[in-house]
Design an enzyme around this catalytic site. Structure first.
Site, PDB file in Angstrom:
ATOM      1  N   ARG A 180      29.478 -12.845  16.430  1.00  0.00           N
ATOM      2  CA  ARG A 180      29.957 -12.190  15.199  1.00  0.00           C
ATOM      3  C   ARG A 180      30.930 -11.038  15.431  1.00  0.00           C
ATOM      4  O   ARG A 180      31.259 -10.333  14.479  1.00  0.00           O
ATOM      5  CB  ARG A 180      28.780 -11.657  14.369  1.00  0.00           C
ATOM      6  CG  ARG A 180      27.780 -12.730  13.948  1.00  0.00           C
ATOM      7  CD  ARG A 180      28.386 -13.765  13.062  1.00  0.00           C
ATOM      8  NE  ARG A 180      27.389 -14.584  12.388  1.00  0.00           N
ATOM      9  CZ  ARG A 180      27.668 -15.731  11.791  1.00  0.00           C
ATOM     10  NH1 ARG A 180      28.898 -16.222  11.799  1.00  0.00           N
ATOM     11  NH2 ARG A 180      26.723 -16.425  11.187  1.00  0.00           N
TER      12      ARG A 180
ATOM     13  N   ASP B  53      23.812 -23.407  18.658  1.00  0.00           N
ATOM     14  CA  ASP B  53      24.509 -23.232  17.372  1.00  0.00           C
ATOM     15  C   ASP B  53      24.036 -21.940  16.705  1.00  0.00           C
ATOM     16  O   ASP B  53      23.770 -21.896  15.495  1.00  0.00           O
ATOM     17  CB  ASP B  53      24.279 -24.441  16.461  1.00  0.00           C
ATOM     18  CG  ASP B  53      25.294 -24.461  15.309  1.00  0.00           C
ATOM     19  OD1 ASP B  53      26.301 -23.752  15.399  1.00  0.00           O
ATOM     20  OD2 ASP B  53      25.051 -25.190  14.320  1.00  0.00           O
TER      21      ASP B  53
ATOM     22  N   HIS C  47      22.671 -13.798  10.991  1.00  0.00           N
ATOM     23  CA  HIS C  47      23.067 -13.265   9.688  1.00  0.00           C
ATOM     24  C   HIS C  47      22.275 -11.998   9.392  1.00  0.00           C
ATOM     25  O   HIS C  47      21.145 -11.835   9.866  1.00  0.00           O
ATOM     26  CB  HIS C  47      22.734 -14.257   8.571  1.00  0.00           C
ATOM     27  CG  HIS C  47      23.614 -15.464   8.533  1.00  0.00           C
ATOM     28  ND1 HIS C  47      24.956 -15.400   8.247  1.00  0.00           N
ATOM     29  CD2 HIS C  47      23.346 -16.780   8.729  1.00  0.00           C
ATOM     30  CE1 HIS C  47      25.470 -16.624   8.256  1.00  0.00           C
ATOM     31  NE2 HIS C  47      24.523 -17.478   8.557  1.00  0.00           N
TER      32      HIS C  47
END
Lengths: 317, 422
Positions: free
Chosen positions: B65, B306, B310
């Site tokens: 991220r 994967d 979040h």
């Protein structure tokens, strides 16, 4: 999951999110109560079971018609009603759905009537609602429209005397229809003999037979001997191009006309959640013909919504 | 600082070895491998009786991220999670913000990574400028900056001709194109597998054909160009069949699957459980079993995490409005080794699927326990019997569908570049 969210520890209705998994005795109790409210219409309409309660209609999708019936139902039970059209305002200011819920909860609402275009929205609100605050699903995406399902069952029961053993045919846009899904759950719970769903393959969702229905792509064989036919509204703007070649072709292949009426049981009833597209799902003269109960559905809708509100909030004193 | 790990089960798929012995680490390298005691002394001796020693995992798809979404996670937070999960190298998809479409961005990411002593990063450069899908990125420059392959991440290409030219051009540079096989038009706004569960819940569906059509399209271009293509995150039985047939015909194709796809099905999304919201969607049991079978026989070369961390709010919404993706770095090893208990893979093959095989796909030397190799080593307790608690994940993202699952295998230590990091 849904049952545990919707019912409390004693199996009483805490929220009303879906007809799926609702026990038959509870569904019958709701219908009985709604029946009584229908019978009272025209006399003294006002009850005081929700006196002092606050119901907020929280509509993220515009729908004057549905909102009005909820508003009327709540007012006939003497609740204070607030209508909020929140689609544009809060979301554009960066407020999350949870923020919206919590802010409105702080206004000491007892019940939120929620409509949202995302499937699962009512479940989401129910999962996050404070104890004592009830969520009533007024339509979430393609998932459920349980009060419409309830009023459809009520209308069938009032006209046919029962749901058990009937052959019911649902015609139209099954893919996008929350009404169809709710009707199917309710009809199964009450023991309909057969539920037939009819649509072109573009409007028939994959695996729907696992909900206990028979799939048809031709309308004539599906209508044969049916006791009830429920027509679904086509969202015209979304249909053309990808789902249907034309509305005219849909009417030719699936529209209910006089010839097709003859395929039904002689005493069959015709239903539609409204508003109808005249000349698309149904010929105009049939829409208000002797076998149509479409206006009864509207009338019964208020009683059905009163029954749900009364059952959830009326006993909480 | 040197360390000798004694009496472990040493699993080294790069050399096909599954033996009992000792492993020595010194000066960032493996200095000893085998059943004989080393002659030279070590600063520390670790008795590892019953433990497995394996090379560090190479993760083919993990998002940290940073840059662009540091509200969700960053290299510092995910580095801790990666090492705790026994991952010492990972391929970084180019969908950072801004994307990895220029050498400057690649250098920037590598610098961030180095600053926090992250696992080795193998960047995948953007296939198209800004990942917009309409003009090729400077592939040669991206390769020179350190990219080991190219990808348009989850973003579609606007034009089939551009896809063909991208393959031709990349082929000339010896670069593999990493493709997420999902036709965007067929997937539409879908958020769930097309089937009875999505139908009952009224969720817009992603059909199997979305994967199959994309695979057919890219395979036909591989036939034309001879370019190397890696298909990431397969999810369907029909997809597996297509890839396997194409490989049998000798096409230069490889594939991976996310570990959670080997265990979960569409049933997880019932009740609108946002932890089941992933891309590609969780399919049905037939698909899951086909994926497991394909991993077992090597038709799917590798398993990846994967990983998509979040912030908490990302999953607090009605299902279709939640963000897809899970935190999966710390469950990669336990899930893959669960396949051993399930009879899908031998221990050596399981280790291969997340070490040597992904390294081969990236064109990197296979991680190995051979003396002289980099000291990227993981110790696995094969009888830990532990229960996963989301709150204890080290990733800043805490979304895992495996909360409360009991696992047997646990990463008990991880050395990266010779230094113990977990």
């Amino acid at each position: 999951m849904t049952a545990s969210l919707q019912l409390d520890d004693q199996g009483r209705l805490r929220h009303f999110l879906t007809l799926e998994g609702l026990p038959a005795p509870l569904l019958t109790a709701l219908l009985d109560r709604a029946d009584a409210f229908v019978d009272e219409q025209g006399t003294d309409k006002k009850h005081d079971s929700l006196l002092g309660r606050t119901v907020i209609n929280l509509f993220f999708e515009p729908s004057t018609r549905t909102r009005t019936t909820f508003e009327l139902a709540a007012k006939r039970l003497s609740a204070d009603v607030l209508n909020l059209q929140v689609a544009a305002s809060s979301a554009t200011k960066g407020e999350t759905l949870l923020d919206t819920l919590k802010t409105l909860e702080a206004m000491q609402a007892d019940m939120f009537v929620v409509r949202h275009d995302a499937s699962g929205a009512a479940h989401f609100f129910a999962r996050h609602a404070a104890p004592g605050v009830a969520i009533l699903n007024a339509g979430d995406g393609r998932h459920a429209h349980p009060t419409q399902g309830l009023l459809d069952l009520l209308t069938i029961r009032r006209h046919k005397g029962r749901v058990n053993g009937l052959k019911v045919c649902i015609v139209g846009d099954i893919l996008h229809s929350r009404v169809a899904r709710s009707d199917i759950h309710g009809l199964r719970t009450l023991g309909a003999a057969e539920i037939r769903v009819v649509a072109p393959p573009t409007l028939m969702p994959s695996g729907i037979e696992q909900m206990g229905v028979r799939i048809f792509h031709q309308v004539d064989p599906a209508l044969e001997g049916a006791d009830v036919v429920i027509l679904l509204r086509l969202q015209k703007e979304r249909m053309l191009g990808a789902f249907l070649p034309s509305l005219g072709e849909f009417h030719r292949d699936y529209g209910l006309n006089a010839r097709r009426m003859a395929l039904l049981q002689p005493d069959a009833i015709v239903m539609h959640p409204g508003p109808i597209n005249r000349g698309v799902e149904i010929d105009g003269d049939i829409a208000y013909g002797p076998q149509s109960v479409i206006l009864d559905q509207v009338r019964n809708g208020i009683a059905a919504r009163m029954a749900v509100m009364d059952l959830i909030l009326g006993g909480r004193r | 600082m040197s360390i000798l790990i004694r009496n472990a089960r040493l699993l080294d798929p790069a050399r096909g070895l599954d033996v009992r012995g000792h492993l020595g680490l010194r000066n960032r390298c493996i200095t000893h491998f085998g059943d004989a005691e080393p002659v030279e002394p070590y600063d520390e001796v670790l008795e590892a009786d019953g433990q497995w020693i394996v090379p560090g995992a190479v993760d083919l798809c993990a998002r940290f991220r940073e840059p662009g979404d540091t509200g969700k996670a960053d290299f510092a937070s995910e580095t801790r999670a990666a090492f705790a999960g026994g991952i010492t190298r990972f391929a970084l998809p180019p969908d950072t913000r801004p994307p990895l479409d220029t050498p400057a961005m690649v250098v920037r990411v590598l610098r961030i990574s180095k600053a926090v002593r992250s696992p080795w990063v193998a960047p995948l450069g953007a296939l198209t400028r800004e990942l917009a899908g309409n003009a090729l990125a400077e592939m040669s420059a991206l390769k020179a900056a350190g990219c080991v392959g190219l990808s348009n991440a989850l973003r579609p290409l606007q034009d089939p001709l551009l896809a063909r030219r991208a393959l031709e051009y990349a082929h000339g540079l010896g670069l593999t194109i990493h493709v997420f096989p999902q036709d965007p038009a067929l997937a539409g706004p879908g958020c769930a597998h097309e089937g009875p569960v999505a139908t009952r819940l009224g969720l817009a569906a992603i059909p199997v054909a979305a994967e199959v059509a994309a695979l057919r399209f890219w395979i036909s271009l591989v036939e034309d160009t001879g370019a190397r293509v890696h298909f990431g995150r397969l999810s369907t039985a029909r997809g597996v069949e297509l890839v396997e047939t194409a490989r049998d015909r000798g096409l230069p194709i490889t594939a991976d699957v996310a570990a959670h796809q080997l265990f979960l099905t569409e049933d997880l999304i019932d009740g609108f459980n946002a932890l089941g919201h992933v891309v590609p969607p969780l399919r049905d049991a037939v698909d899951r079993d086909a994926l497991r079978g394909a991993v077992g026989r090597g038709a799917i070369d590798a398993v990846c995490s994967d990983h998509q961390p979040h912030e908490a709010d990302a999953k607090i919404n009605p299902f279709p409005l939640t963000e897809p993706g899970l935190s999966t770095l710390e469950t990669l090893w336990p899930l893959v080794l669960q396949l051993v208990d399930d009879g899908v893979l031998s221990p050596l093959a399981a280790v291969d699927r997340i070490t040597a095989a992904p390294a081969r796909i990236l064109g990197l030397p296979a991680p190995t326990l051979e003396a002289g190799a980099a000291a990227d080593v993981v110790m696995i307790d094969p009888d830990a019997d532990w229960t996963l608690q989301a709150a204890k994940l080290l990733s800043r993202g805490r979304h895992t569908p495996f909360e409360g699952w009991r696992f047997r295998h646990k990463v008990s230590a991880c050395w990266h570049d010779g230094v113990r990091r977990a």
